[in-house]
Write a protein that holds these residues in place. Structure first.
Motif, mmCIF file in Angstrom:
data_model
loop_
_atom_site.group_PDB
_atom_site.id
_atom_site.type_symbol
_atom_site.label_atom_id
_atom_site.label_comp_id
_atom_site.label_asym_id
_atom_site.label_seq_id
_atom_site.Cartn_x
_atom_site.Cartn_y
_atom_site.Cartn_z
ATOM 1 N N LEU A 117 0.103 6.559 12.181
ATOM 2 C CA LEU A 117 0.400 5.878 13.435
ATOM 3 C C LEU A 117 1.604 4.984 13.192
ATOM 4 O O LEU A 117 1.626 4.208 12.231
ATOM 5 C CB LEU A 117 -0.805 5.032 13.885
ATOM 6 C CG LEU A 117 -0.639 4.215 15.159
ATOM 7 C CD1 LEU A 117 -0.532 5.139 16.369
ATOM 8 C CD2 LEU A 117 -1.818 3.282 15.340
ATOM 9 N N ARG A 118 2.626 5.101 14.051
ATOM 10 C CA ARG A 118 3.853 4.307 13.946
ATOM 11 C C ARG A 118 4.493 4.419 12.557
ATOM 12 O O ARG A 118 4.958 3.438 11.988
ATOM 13 C CB ARG A 118 3.582 2.846 14.280
ATOM 14 C CG ARG A 118 3.096 2.636 15.681
ATOM 15 C CD ARG A 118 2.888 1.171 15.987
ATOM 16 N NE ARG A 118 2.154 1.059 17.229
ATOM 17 C CZ ARG A 118 1.295 0.106 17.495
ATOM 18 N NH1 ARG A 118 1.074 -0.850 16.641
ATOM 19 N NH2 ARG A 118 0.655 0.083 18.650
ATOM 20 N N LEU A 166 -3.084 5.591 7.084
ATOM 21 C CA LEU A 166 -4.224 4.913 6.481
ATOM 22 C C LEU A 166 -4.539 5.603 5.162
ATOM 23 O O LEU A 166 -4.700 6.831 5.127
ATOM 24 C CB LEU A 166 -5.435 4.973 7.417
ATOM 25 C CG LEU A 166 -6.778 4.499 6.877
ATOM 26 C CD1 LEU A 166 -6.707 3.013 6.507
ATOM 27 C CD2 LEU A 166 -7.869 4.745 7.896
ATOM 28 N N ARG A 167 -4.576 4.841 4.082
ATOM 29 C CA ARG A 167 -4.909 5.440 2.787
ATOM 30 C C ARG A 167 -6.335 5.964 2.842
ATOM 31 O O ARG A 167 -7.231 5.324 3.406
ATOM 32 C CB ARG A 167 -4.792 4.413 1.669
ATOM 33 C CG ARG A 167 -3.358 4.102 1.314
ATOM 34 C CD ARG A 167 -3.243 3.111 0.190
ATOM 35 N NE ARG A 167 -3.850 3.625 -1.027
ATOM 36 C CZ ARG A 167 -4.043 2.889 -2.114
ATOM 37 N NH1 ARG A 167 -3.709 1.617 -2.131
ATOM 38 N NH2 ARG A 167 -4.590 3.434 -3.184
ATOM 39 N N SER A 168 -6.545 7.109 2.236
ATOM 40 C CA SER A 168 -7.868 7.714 2.237
ATOM 41 C C SER A 168 -7.988 8.662 1.052
ATOM 42 O O SER A 168 -6.993 9.033 0.435
ATOM 43 C CB SER A 168 -8.115 8.475 3.548
ATOM 44 O OG SER A 168 -7.183 9.530 3.670
ATOM 45 N N VAL A 169 -9.207 9.037 0.751
ATOM 46 C CA VAL A 169 -9.499 10.030 -0.287
ATOM 47 C C VAL A 169 -10.550 10.977 0.263
ATOM 48 O O VAL A 169 -11.313 10.626 1.156
ATOM 49 C CB VAL A 169 -10.006 9.390 -1.595
ATOM 50 C CG1 VAL A 169 -8.930 8.555 -2.247
ATOM 51 C CG2 VAL A 169 -11.250 8.563 -1.367
ATOM 52 N N LEU A 211 -8.077 -0.283 5.068
ATOM 53 C CA LEU A 211 -8.079 -0.394 6.527
ATOM 54 C C LEU A 211 -7.377 -1.683 6.966
ATOM 55 O O LEU A 211 -6.557 -1.661 7.883
ATOM 56 C CB LEU A 211 -9.514 -0.355 7.060
ATOM 57 C CG LEU A 211 -9.682 -0.314 8.564
ATOM 58 C CD1 LEU A 211 -9.011 0.908 9.171
ATOM 59 C CD2 LEU A 211 -11.156 -0.335 8.933
ATOM 60 N N SER A 212 -7.658 -2.791 6.299
ATOM 61 C CA SER A 212 -7.005 -4.046 6.684
ATOM 62 C C SER A 212 -5.509 -4.008 6.381
ATOM 63 O O SER A 212 -4.705 -4.545 7.155
ATOM 64 C CB SER A 212 -7.671 -5.241 6.001
ATOM 65 O OG SER A 212 -7.535 -5.150 4.609
ATOM 66 N N GLU A 213 -5.094 -3.356 5.280
ATOM 67 C CA GLU A 213 -3.660 -3.203 4.992
ATOM 68 C C GLU A 213 -2.972 -2.364 6.066
ATOM 69 O O GLU A 213 -1.875 -2.685 6.509
ATOM 70 C CB GLU A 213 -3.467 -2.547 3.624
ATOM 71 C CG GLU A 213 -3.809 -3.440 2.455
ATOM 72 C CD GLU A 213 -3.813 -2.703 1.122
ATOM 73 O OE1 GLU A 213 -3.576 -1.461 1.109
ATOM 74 O OE2 GLU A 213 -4.069 -3.350 0.102
ATOM 75 N N PHE A 214 -3.647 -1.287 6.499
ATOM 76 C CA PHE A 214 -3.096 -0.428 7.538
ATOM 77 C C PHE A 214 -2.922 -1.196 8.849
ATOM 78 O O PHE A 214 -1.869 -1.120 9.493
ATOM 79 C CB PHE A 214 -4.006 0.791 7.741
ATOM 80 C CG PHE A 214 -3.594 1.673 8.884
ATOM 81 C CD1 PHE A 214 -2.504 2.518 8.771
ATOM 82 C CD2 PHE A 214 -4.300 1.672 10.072
ATOM 83 C CE1 PHE A 214 -2.118 3.334 9.825
ATOM 84 C CE2 PHE A 214 -3.927 2.484 11.131
ATOM 85 C CZ PHE A 214 -2.834 3.321 11.000
ATOM 86 N N ILE A 215 -3.938 -1.955 9.242
ATOM 87 C CA ILE A 215 -3.865 -2.730 10.484
ATOM 88 C C ILE A 215 -2.727 -3.740 10.408
ATOM 89 O O ILE A 215 -1.971 -3.928 11.371
ATOM 90 C CB ILE A 215 -5.211 -3.433 10.775
ATOM 91 C CG1 ILE A 215 -6.322 -2.405 11.002
ATOM 92 C CG2 ILE A 215 -5.097 -4.378 11.962
ATOM 93 C CD1 ILE A 215 -6.133 -1.493 12.174
ATOM 94 N N ALA A 216 -2.565 -4.375 9.251
ATOM 95 C CA ALA A 216 -1.471 -5.347 9.083
ATOM 96 C C ALA A 216 -0.109 -4.658 9.183
ATOM 97 O O ALA A 216 0.830 -5.229 9.746
ATOM 98 C CB ALA A 216 -1.605 -6.055 7.742
ATOM 99 N N GLU A 217 0.013 -3.436 8.661
ATOM 100 C CA GLU A 217 1.291 -2.720 8.697
ATOM 101 C C GLU A 217 1.684 -2.299 10.106
ATOM 102 O O GLU A 217 2.857 -2.326 10.462
ATOM 103 C CB GLU A 217 1.237 -1.483 7.807
ATOM 104 C CG GLU A 217 1.261 -1.785 6.327
ATOM 105 C CD GLU A 217 1.096 -0.532 5.479
ATOM 106 O OE1 GLU A 217 0.888 0.568 6.043
ATOM 107 O OE2 GLU A 217 1.174 -0.658 4.248
#
Length: 120
Positions: free
Chosen positions: A44-45, A49-52, A65-71
């Motif tokens: 998104l944008r 979102l980091r995932s495994v 998730l919190s890092e993604f929201i901040a980005e």
């Protein structure tokens, strides 16, 4: 990515579990798990979102998730800055005669509803 994951340090959660960490949106409904999965798979944008994958299950962590929201969040959300910009824009538009004067009352717009024709 060659970084190893420390399974003991992070608590991995499914996309459905990750939605419980997010606020409810649109009419009080929670974010759908497929939305979180889309953030991980497509992004998104310009951010993903980091995932495994653990087996067939796509997982993330609360930290990721919190890092993604901040980005993806806007950097400046100060109400004062927004209102100052709006005031400056309104002043420029009023100077060019594109806005009604502040002393004039604006007429409210009323939606016109089509009435059905009567049948004879």
């Amino acid at each position: 990515m060659s970084a190893t994951l420390d399974l003991a340090a992070e608590r991995f959660m499914t996309m459905a579990e990750a939605t419980s960490l997010l606020p409810r949106l649109r009419a009080g409904r929670p974010v759908h798990p497929s939305t979180v999965a889309r953030w991980a798979l497509r992004g998104l944008r310009g951010r993903r979102l980091r995932s495994v994958r653990i087996g067939a299950t796509l997982c993330t962590t609360a930290t990721w998730l919190s890092e993604f929201i901040a980005e993806i969040s806007p950097k400046s959300t100060k109400i004062e800055e927004i209102s100052i910009n709006r005031t400056a824009i309104d002043a420029k538009l009023a100077a060019k005669g594109l806005l009604p004067h502040s002393t004039e009352k604006r007429t409210p717009r009323v939606a016109k509803i089509a009435t059905p024709k009567k049948l004879n």
